[in-house]
Structures are given as structure tokens and as C-alpha cells.
Design a protein around this motif. Structure first.
Motif, PDB file in Angstrom:
ATOM      1  N   ALA A  77       0.830  -1.204   0.000  1.00 19.06           N
ATOM      2  CA  ALA A  77       0.000   0.000   0.000  1.00 19.06           C
ATOM      3  C   ALA A  77       0.864   1.253   0.000  1.00 19.06           C
ATOM      4  CB  ALA A  77      -0.934  -0.020   1.211  1.00 19.06           C
ATOM      5  N   ASP A  78       1.966   1.229   0.778  1.00 16.38           N
ATOM      6  CA  ASP A  78       2.864   2.384   0.784  1.00 16.38           C
ATOM      7  C   ASP A  78       3.494   2.599  -0.586  1.00 16.38           C
ATOM      8  OD1 ASP A  78       2.304   2.849   3.421  1.00 16.38           O
ATOM      9  OD2 ASP A  78       4.045   1.729   4.179  1.00 16.38           O
ATOM     10  N   ARG A  79       3.889   1.501  -1.216  1.00 18.26           N
ATOM     11  CA  ARG A  79       4.479   1.649  -2.550  1.00 18.26           C
ATOM     12  C   ARG A  79       3.452   2.203  -3.537  1.00 18.26           C
ATOM     13  NH1 ARG A  79       7.032  -3.342  -1.106  1.00 18.26           N
ATOM     14  NH2 ARG A  79       5.354  -4.523  -2.090  1.00 18.26           N
ATOM     15  N   ARG A  80       2.195   1.766  -3.399  1.00 16.23           N
ATOM     16  CA  ARG A  80       1.154   2.270  -4.309  1.00 16.23           C
ATOM     17  C   ARG A  80       0.922   3.760  -4.075  1.00 16.23           C
ATOM     18  NH1 ARG A  80      -4.993  -0.146  -4.867  1.00 16.23           N
ATOM     19  NH2 ARG A  80      -5.689   1.294  -6.505  1.00 16.23           N
ATOM     20  N   ARG A  81       0.884   4.171  -2.806  1.00 13.42           N
ATOM     21  CA  ARG A  81       0.695   5.596  -2.531  1.00 13.42           C
ATOM     22  C   ARG A  81       1.849   6.412  -3.094  1.00 13.42           C
ATOM     23  NH1 ARG A  81      -0.328   3.593   2.806  1.00 13.42           N
ATOM     24  NH2 ARG A  81      -2.569   3.400   3.236  1.00 13.42           N
ATOM     25  N   THR A  82       3.071   5.874  -2.918  1.00 10.97           N
ATOM     26  CA  THR A  82       4.233   6.599  -3.442  1.00 10.97           C
ATOM     27  C   THR A  82       4.167   6.711  -4.962  1.00 10.97           C
ATOM     28  OG1 THR A  82       5.554   5.779  -1.591  1.00 10.97           O
ATOM     29  CG2 THR A  82       6.745   6.658  -3.488  1.00 10.97           C
ATOM     30  N   ALA A  83       3.774   5.606  -5.622  1.00  9.92           N
ATOM     31  CA  ALA A  83       3.673   5.637  -7.084  1.00  9.92           C
ATOM     32  C   ALA A  83       2.580   6.604  -7.535  1.00  9.92           C
ATOM     33  CB  ALA A  83       3.396   4.230  -7.617  1.00  9.92           C
ATOM     34  N   ASP A  84       1.440   6.591  -6.847  1.00 12.23           N
ATOM     35  CA  ASP A  84       0.367   7.523  -7.220  1.00 12.23           C
ATOM     36  C   ASP A  84       0.814   8.966  -7.041  1.00 12.23           C
ATOM     37  OD1 ASP A  84      -1.226   5.414  -7.843  1.00 12.23           O
ATOM     38  OD2 ASP A  84      -2.325   5.398  -5.934  1.00 12.23           O
ATOM     39  N   ALA A  85       1.522   9.242  -5.926  1.00  7.78           N
ATOM     40  CA  ALA A  85       1.971  10.615  -5.696  1.00  7.78           C
ATOM     41  C   ALA A  85       2.973  11.045  -6.759  1.00  7.78           C
ATOM     42  CB  ALA A  85       2.582  10.740  -4.297  1.00  7.78           C
ATOM     43  N   GLN A  86       3.890  10.141  -7.114  1.00  3.16           N
ATOM     44  CA  GLN A  86       4.860  10.485  -8.151  1.00  3.16           C
ATOM     45  C   GLN A  86       4.165  10.679  -9.503  1.00  3.16           C
ATOM     46  OE1 GLN A  86       7.754   7.352  -8.057  1.00  3.16           O
ATOM     47  NE2 GLN A  86       8.741   8.126  -6.157  1.00  3.16           N
ATOM     48  N   TRP A  87       3.161   9.828  -9.774  1.00  7.10           N
ATOM     49  CA  TRP A  87       2.465   9.969 -11.063  1.00  7.10           C
ATOM     50  C   TRP A  87       1.717  11.294 -11.122  1.00  7.10           C
ATOM     51  CZ3 TRP A  87      -2.486  10.628 -12.749  1.00  7.10           C
ATOM     52  CH2 TRP A  87      -2.718  10.411 -14.095  1.00  7.10           C
ATOM     53  N   LEU A  88       1.088  11.671  -9.998  1.00  5.57           N
ATOM     54  CA  LEU A  88       0.397  12.962  -9.961  1.00  5.57           C
ATOM     55  C   LEU A  88       1.376  14.108 -10.176  1.00  5.57           C
ATOM     56  CD1 LEU A  88      -2.132  12.547  -7.015  1.00  5.57           C
ATOM     57  CD2 LEU A  88      -2.696  12.954  -9.412  1.00  5.57           C
ATOM     58  N   ASP A  89       2.512  14.033  -9.515  1.00 15.27           N
ATOM     59  CA  ASP A  89       3.501  15.105  -9.649  1.00 15.27           C
ATOM     60  C   ASP A  89       3.987  15.209 -11.088  1.00 15.27           C
ATOM     61  OD1 ASP A  89       5.407  17.030  -8.193  1.00 15.27           O
ATOM     62  OD2 ASP A  89       6.786  15.709  -9.282  1.00 15.27           O
ATOM     63  N   GLN A  90       4.292  14.089 -11.701  1.00 13.35           N
ATOM     64  CA  GLN A  90       4.794  14.124 -13.077  1.00 13.35           C
ATOM     65  C   GLN A  90       3.713  14.584 -14.055  1.00 13.35           C
ATOM     66  OE1 GLN A  90       6.378  10.239 -13.888  1.00 13.35           O
ATOM     67  NE2 GLN A  90       8.058  10.440 -12.370  1.00 13.35           N
ATOM     68  N   SER A  91       2.470  14.115 -13.862  1.00 10.01           N
ATOM     69  CA  SER A  91       1.395  14.500 -14.782  1.00 10.01           C
ATOM     70  C   SER A  91       1.142  16.001 -14.719  1.00 10.01           C
ATOM     71  CB  SER A  91       0.119  13.724 -14.439  1.00 10.01           C
ATOM     72  OG  SER A  91       0.314  12.333 -14.609  1.00 10.01           O
ATOM     73  N   LEU A  92       1.037  16.549 -13.508  1.00  6.83           N
ATOM     74  CA  LEU A  92       0.763  17.981 -13.385  1.00  6.83           C
ATOM     75  C   LEU A  92       1.944  18.801 -13.885  1.00  6.83           C
ATOM     76  CD1 LEU A  92      -1.063  18.113  -9.935  1.00  6.83           C
ATOM     77  CD2 LEU A  92      -2.064  18.256 -12.223  1.00  6.83           C
ATOM     78  N   ARG A  93       3.174  18.353 -13.601  1.00  5.93           N
ATOM     79  CA  ARG A  93       4.335  19.096 -14.101  1.00  5.93           C
ATOM     80  C   ARG A  93       4.360  19.099 -15.643  1.00  5.93           C
ATOM     81  NH1 ARG A  93       8.576  20.378 -10.765  1.00  5.93           N
ATOM     82  NH2 ARG A  93       8.361  19.761  -8.576  1.00  5.93           N
ATOM     83  N   PHE A  94       4.060  17.922 -16.245  1.00  2.62           N
ATOM     84  CA  PHE A  94       4.047  17.861 -17.708  1.00  2.62           C
ATOM     85  C   PHE A  94       2.968  18.775 -18.275  1.00  2.62           C
ATOM     86  CE2 PHE A  94       2.278  15.962 -21.591  1.00  2.62           C
ATOM     87  CZ  PHE A  94       3.394  15.976 -22.408  1.00  2.62           C
ATOM     88  N   HIS A  95       1.792  18.782 -17.636  1.00  9.12           N
ATOM     89  CA  HIS A  95       0.700  19.627 -18.097  1.00  9.12           C
ATOM     90  C   HIS A  95       1.069  21.106 -17.978  1.00  9.12           C
ATOM     91  CE1 HIS A  95      -3.345  19.424 -19.620  1.00  9.12           C
ATOM     92  NE2 HIS A  95      -3.763  20.364 -18.762  1.00  9.12           N
ATOM     93  N   LEU A  96       1.713  21.479 -16.856  1.00  8.30           N
ATOM     94  CA  LEU A  96       2.077  22.885 -16.658  1.00  8.30           C
ATOM     95  C   LEU A  96       3.261  23.277 -17.547  1.00  8.30           C
ATOM     96  CD1 LEU A  96       1.681  23.117 -12.774  1.00  8.30           C
ATOM     97  CD2 LEU A  96       0.196  24.126 -14.521  1.00  8.30           C
ATOM     98  N   ARG A  97       4.113  22.304 -17.887  1.00  4.92           N
ATOM     99  CA  ARG A  97       5.218  22.638 -18.799  1.00  4.92           C
ATOM    100  C   ARG A  97       4.697  22.985 -20.192  1.00  4.92           C
ATOM    101  NH1 ARG A  97       7.704  18.017 -17.884  1.00  4.92           N
ATOM    102  NH2 ARG A  97       8.549  18.088 -15.787  1.00  4.92           N
ATOM    103  N   ARG A  98       3.622  22.323 -20.619  1.00  8.40           N
ATOM    104  CA  ARG A  98       2.984  22.688 -21.882  1.00  8.40           C
ATOM    105  C   ARG A  98       2.481  24.118 -21.813  1.00  8.40           C
ATOM    106  NH1 ARG A  98       0.804  18.392 -24.884  1.00  8.40           N
ATOM    107  NH2 ARG A  98       0.039  20.053 -26.257  1.00  8.40           N
ATOM    108  N   LEU A  99       1.934  24.507 -20.649  1.00 11.52           N
ATOM    109  CA  LEU A  99       1.457  25.876 -20.503  1.00 11.52           C
ATOM    110  C   LEU A  99       2.623  26.861 -20.524  1.00 11.52           C
ATOM    111  CD1 LEU A  99      -0.846  27.846 -20.032  1.00 11.52           C
ATOM    112  CD2 LEU A  99      -0.638  27.415 -17.556  1.00 11.52           C
TER     113      LEU A  99
END
Length: 659
Positions: free
Chosen positions: A57-79
Motif C-alpha cells: 500500500a505504501d508503494r502504491r501511494r508513493t507511485a500515485d503521488a509520483q504519477w500525480l507530480d509528473q502529470s501535473l508538471r508535464f501539463h504545466l510545462r505545456r502551458l
């Protein structure tokens, strides 16, 4: 063959072996239960599985948090890329309300709440900035110019409180190394999360922004925080897992393992408590035995113990030293039938019966009793004996214990002190007789001297036949007056010496002082001045006869010291002044006698009232001592000072106005 020596064992009288056996069987039962639970503890492997589940569960939370961080950063980099392109277009003309860019940010309305060009040195329009947010946005603009890269600010409140917070982004533009301006955009965070996160992710997760305006609720095991760190801004996303993420089988195994573990722990706790109780009991018994042994060795009290039948069970070393017999010898003699104890006089009766009765009587037990023992060498010993019953844990009286303290020396000292006290009282009576004799000698010296002078003068004139009948009568009257005065002096001294109860009556001081001063004879050349208030003056409760005696002594004493002045101190004729004064609080009246003599030296002030301490040639040293005794008997006091005008001694008799 001597009879066998009994082995008294008073240490084990209060031990319950049945209770100890029950505790042992109980401990064995719990031990068997513990062994059975150890076999069952194999299922603790489920705990390992539970740990693996938690780690997954901890690994899943860490992966979800990293995925959220990367997705939002990629989206904002396009902006950021789109805003950089808009910054170049802004140099040729004003920006379009909806730029014709191919990115996903410009496909729908509402994704960009505000965008615009901010030249160097300018600020954002006031109608686009919420109240109180200008400093944060200005810091963002300064950061882009200093670091030459894009910067963020937020989350900041929007212009309308009903809308979600905004995330601000500024992209700098430079031409030939010179800062030209920033292209600024504001993004609603709710639209950012809705558009940037795909639907498949939102099916299993609920993502919300955690801000100061919406405090985070307590997190459970299905909720975690995902921080998004941007240059100049930090977003905290609260991610909640939807649905049951854990598998049922590992949890079932975990529950069984916990039940077994709880049973084993309960058995261990019970076993530990039982063992600890036993250890405390054994330690307490050992401590009590050591304490009793140490007390018997350290205290000088002789201790004896008897059973209910009067058989001697135990004696300590102190008792053996007290009577001169060792404990083993006393126990051997006590075990011999019909053999009396060697230290106990037969005339005192049975030792055991006396101590047992003393233990039954609370008054005797508290006060103790004085008994007489006999030492091995035949010398008598006086002891103070106390006794108490030997009570077992269940309340049964198993015997009696007696303690004996050697008071032979104390009794001898008390008898010696009684004899010395009797001698001291006899000496006190002799001192009192001497004080009375000295007082009589001091008081009768003057009237007897005057009587002798009158009698000698009258006898000489009779022998020479130079006196007539009319001249004899006045002399005889003077002799009669002196005889009466002598009788009154004897009465006063006798009453004072026997400490009789004084007759205190209200006494007006003005006529009293005037009468005493007028009747006091002073040496030739000494002038007496009396300063009294009009009327009766202050009224005090006093014995007039004793107070007259004290005042007359002070006036006579002042008249004897007044002629001893020197021209450097008092150039006038010798004087004595008597006056009445009041205390500052008006609670006492004072009779003040001053003279023009040399005064009392400071080193003699502490001893001037001592008996037989006279600083005048020919004086006995009793006058001032008698005066102080009389004044203190009236609950008053005498003060000594130097007269400010006569420059001699000043004595003040202070008498309380109220009885």
C-alpha cells in the motif's frame, strides 16, 4: 546427658505453605497454556503477510503521488511553452483574448482564468488581482527576472470567493540579454485537476486541493497527501482511495494471528504477575528477617519470646549481655522442667504471668513497668519492661514478646538528682534568708543610726545637765517616730521577702509623690525640686507602702550622688528633681528622679540593679535591686538615662495605668 536444646523457629510462624503450593500449581497451569500458545504462534506468519500488504500500500501511494507530480508538471510545462510563445507575440501587438494555439490549454473556455503581458517595471492590473495578493505576485515577477526562468505563485484566492483558488504562472522574456517583461497566466486549480487527470485514475481516486481555507480532515488509512512542489509554489493534494483496496484473505489470517497473540500475551502477563508477586513476597520475607536480625543486634533492648504455655522460645544477645547468660544457656535452662530462671527473683512471682498480664492491659503496655532482675554475678538490675502479644496473620495469638531496657544507671541518676534538688531548695531558702537579712540591714541602717545619734546626744546633755524637760519631749518624739519608721520598714521587708499578695489600691500619684518627697531627708546643700501637675494627677493601682519604699530609695540615692558633681559638668549647686511624666501611648505613668551628679557610666548600666553591686563607697548594693523588684511586682519597669538639663542620672519608674 543434658536435655536436647530446643530449636525455636519464630521466623516461620506466619508462613502459609498451602498458599505457596497453590501459587506453584497455578504457575504450572499457566506455563502449560503458554506452551500451547507457542505452538499456535506459527500463524504469526500472517503478520508478515500483513506487513507486506502495508508495504505494498505504501508503494502504491508513493507511485500515485509520483504519477500525480509528473502529470501535473508535464501539463504545466505545456502551458509554460505556450506562454513563452505568447510572450514573443506580445512584442508585435496586444494579446488575443483566445490565442490560436494548438495546445490543450486553449481548446475550452475556463481553463485559463487570466493571461496577459506585463512589461518590465509594470504590475498586474488591479482588477485581476484579489485583495492582499499583490505582494505575492510581485515576488513571483521579481523571481522570474532574477532567476531568468518561469515562476509560480499560489494557490491564491480568486476574484470571487465562490470560485476555486488560482495558480499563477509567469514566464519571462529576454531580448539580447535584456529583460523585456513577463507573460502571466492564472489557472483555476479545480479545472487543472479535472482536465489534467485522466478518467481511469479518477475512478479509483478522489483528488482535492488542501488549502488553509479548507482545513484537512483527519487522514485515515485510505487517504494520503501528495505534495506538488513548483518553483515558488507548493500544492498539497489530498488523495483518497475509493473502494476496498485490501484483500480479504490476508486480513482474515491477520485477525486469527492477533487472537492467538493476544491469548499468548495474556498468559505471559498472568505468569509475569504471579512470578513478580512471588518474588516480592520472598524479598519482603528476606527483608523482614534481615531487619529483625539487624534490629536485635543493634538495639540495647533485651527481647524474650514465649509460647502460649509459657515456654521460652527466643532470647536475643542483648538480653544475654543484660543478665550475664548466653542465649543458648538460657534456653537450655528454660527447657529443664522445674528449673527456675536464674535471672528472675522468686519474690517477684512468675515472670511469664506478669508480662502476659502487662500485654493484656493497654495502660500497662503503654507505660511499662519497672522490674528487678539479677545478674549472673549477683548484682541487682532494674529494667523497664514492655510486652505485647505475638499475633499470627490469621489473628491467632501464638505467644507473647517482652522487651527490657536497663535503667539501673538512670534510676541511680534520678535518685541522685532528687537529693541534689533537695539540697538546692535548702540553698535557695538560705539565699532568701540572706536577701531578707541584707535588705533589713540596708533599710534599718539609716533609722538605727539616727536613733543612736539622738540617744547619744540626749544622754550627753542629760549628763551635763544642759537640758530641761521641755527640750527632752521633742527629742523623745523624734526617737518615737524613728522607732515607728523602723517597725514599718521591718513589716515591708518581711512582706516583700515572703512574696505576700500585694494590696493594690487606686493611688493618686501627685499627692503621693509630694508626700514622699517632703518626708525624705537629703544631705545638706542638696536642693530638691518637685514638678507635679495640679490636682491628683495620674491614678495607678499600687501598694502605697511598697511604692513609697522604692521612691524614697531613689530620692535618697539621688541626693547622695548629687554633691559628687564636678564644675565642668554642673557648675550650680547640687540638685535633685522629682516629676511626673506620661508614656507616648498614654498607657503608663512615670515618676522621674533626676540628679546633678556624675550619672551612670555606660559600662555600669547592665549591673546597676544587681544585688550587692554598689558603686558608692560604703553602699551595700541592695537599694536599686529592691526598687526594681518592687516596680516589677507592680508590672512596671525602671529606665536609666542621662538627664538633659541636670546632666546627671535619670531614673524613671513606669507604672501601668490599668491593672
Amino acid at each position: 546427658m543434658p536435655p536436647p536444646i530446643p530449636t525455636p523457629d519464630v521466623d516461620t510462624l506466619d508462613l502459609d505453605t498451602r498458599q505457596a503450593s497453590t501459587l506453584t500449581r497455578r504457575a504450572l497451569t499457566w506455563l502449560v497454556a503458554l506452551l500451547l500458545l507457542v505452538v499456535t504462534s506459527a500463524v504469526l506468519m500472517v503478520v508478515v503477510l500483513r506487513g507486506e500488504e502495508a508495504q505494498e500500500a505504501d508503494r502504491r501511494r508513493t507511485a500515485d503521488a509520483q504519477w500525480l507530480d509528473q502529470s501535473l508538471r508535464f501539463h504545466l510545462r505545456r502551458l509554460e511553452t505556450d506562454l513563452g510563445a505568447l510572450a514573443q507575440q506580445a512584442q508585435t501587438g496586444p494579446p488575443a483574448p483566445r490565442p490560436a494555439l494548438g495546445g490543450p490549454w486553449w481548446q475550452q473556455d475556463g481553463q485559463i482564468a487570466f493571461h496577459g503581458w506585463v512589461p518590465a517595471g509594470a504590475t498586474l492590473p488591479a482588477d485581476t488581482v484579489a485583495r492582499g495578493q499583490a505582494p505575492a505576485l510581485q515576488t513571483m515577477l521579481d523571481t522570474t527576472r532574477s532567476l531568468q526562468r518561469a515562476a509560480y505563485a499560489g494557490p491564491l484566492p480568486s476574484l470571487s470567493e465562490a470560485h476555486a483558488p488560482w495558480l499563477w504562472l509567469a514566464v519571462p522574456h529576454f531580448e539580447q540579454g535584456r529583460f523585456v517583461g513577463d507573460y502571466v497566466a492564472a489557472v483555476p486549480l479545480d479545472r487543472l485537476l479535472a482536465d489534467a487527470l485522466p478518467g481511469w485514475f479518477l475512478q479509483d481516486h478522489r483528488v482535492a486541493l488542501a488549502t488553509d481555507h479548507a482545513p484537512m480532515r483527519p487522514l485515515d488509512e485510505n487517504t494520503f497527501m501528495a505534495p506538488i512542489n513548483l518553483p515558488g509554489a507548493q500544492l498539497q493534494l489530498e488523495v483518497q482511495l475509493l473502494g476496498n483496496q485490501a484483500l480479504l484473505a490476508p486480513r482474515a489470517f491477520f485477525a486469527v494471528a492477533m487472537v492467538c497473540l493476544a491469548g499468548m500475551l495474556l498468559a505471559l502477563v498472568r505468569l509475569w504477575r504471579d512470578t513478580a508477586r512471588r518474588q516480592r513476597t520472598e524479598a519482603r520475607l528476606q527483608t523482614q528477617l534481615a531487619l529483625r536480625s539487624a534490629m536485635e543486634r543493634s538495639v540495647p533492648l533485651g527481647l524474650c519470646a514465649w509460647d502460649r504455655d509459657g515456654h521460652l522460645l527466643h532470647v536475643n544477645q542483648a538480653f544475654g549481655r543484660l543478665v550475664g547468660w548466653s542465649p543458648s544457656e538460657l534456653l537450655r535452662l528454660a527447657a529443664t522442667p522445674g528449673q527456675p530462671l536464674p535471672y528472675w527473683p522468686a519474690e517477684q512471682g512468675d515472670e511469664f504471668e506478669q508480662l502476659r498480664q502487662g500485654a493484656s492491659d493497654p495502660d500497662r503496655q503503654q507505660a511499662g513497668r519497672v522490674l528487678q532482675l539479677r545478674h549472673r554475678d549477683g548484682q541487682p538490675i532494674e529494667v523497664l519492661a514492655h510486652s505485647a502479644p505475638l499475633v499470627l496473620a490469621h489473628g491467632e495469638v501464638a505467644g507473647w514478646i517482652g522487651s527490657m531496657l536497663d535503667i539501673t544507671e538512670r534510676q541511680r541518676v534520678e535518685r541522685l538528682a532528687a537529693r541534689q534538688q533537695a539540697q538546692l531548695e535548702a540553698s535557695g531558702r538560705l539565699v532568701a534568708v540572706g536577701e531578707v537579712a541584707s535588705t533589713l540591714a540596708h533599710e534599718l541602717n539609716q533609722p538605727l543610726g539616727a536613733l543612736s545619734s539622738f540617744a547619744t546626744g540626749l544622754l550627753n546633755r542629760v549628763r551635763e545637765q544642759r537640758i530641761g524637760f521641755d527640750d527632752i519631749v521633742p527629742v523623745l518624739e523624734r526617737i518615737e517616730g524613728l522607732a515607728e519608721k523602723t517597725g514599718r520598714v521591718i513589716q515591708r521587708v518581711n512582706a516583700f521577702a515572703r512574696r505576700q499578695e500585694m494590696t493594690r489600691q487606686p493611688l493618686a500619684l501627685t499627692p503621693f509623690v509630694a508626700r514622699v518627697a517632703a518626708g525624705t531627708d537629703l544631705p545638706d546643700g542638696v536642693r530638691l525640686a518637685v514638678d507635679l501637675p495640679p490636682g491628683d494627677g495620674p491614678v495607678v493601682p499600687a501598694d502605697a507602702m511598697l511604692l513609697e519604699h522604692a521612691l524614697r530609695n531613689l530620692i535618697v540615692n539621688a541626693g547622695q550622688w548629687a554633691p559628687l558633681h564636678t564644675p565642668a559638668t554642673t557648675p550650680d549647686e547640687p540638685r535633685v528633681r522629682v516629676e511626673l511624666v506620661r508614656s507616648a501611648d498614654a498607657s503608663a505613668a512615670g515618676i522621674r528622679v533626676s540628679d546633678s551628679g556624675p550619672g551612670v557610666p555606660p559600662e555600669q548600666v547592665a549591673t546597676v540593679f544587681d544585688a550587692f553591686s554598689s558603686h558608692r563607697p560604703g553602699g551595700m548594693g541592695m537599694g536599686l535591686a529592691i526598687c526594681r523588684s518592687i516596680v516589677e511586682a507592680h508590672h512596671g519597669r525602671i529606665e536609666i538615662a542621662r538627664s538633659p538639663d541636670l546632666l546627671g542620672a535619670q531614673f524613671t519608674l513606669w507604672l501601668p495605668l490599668n491593672p
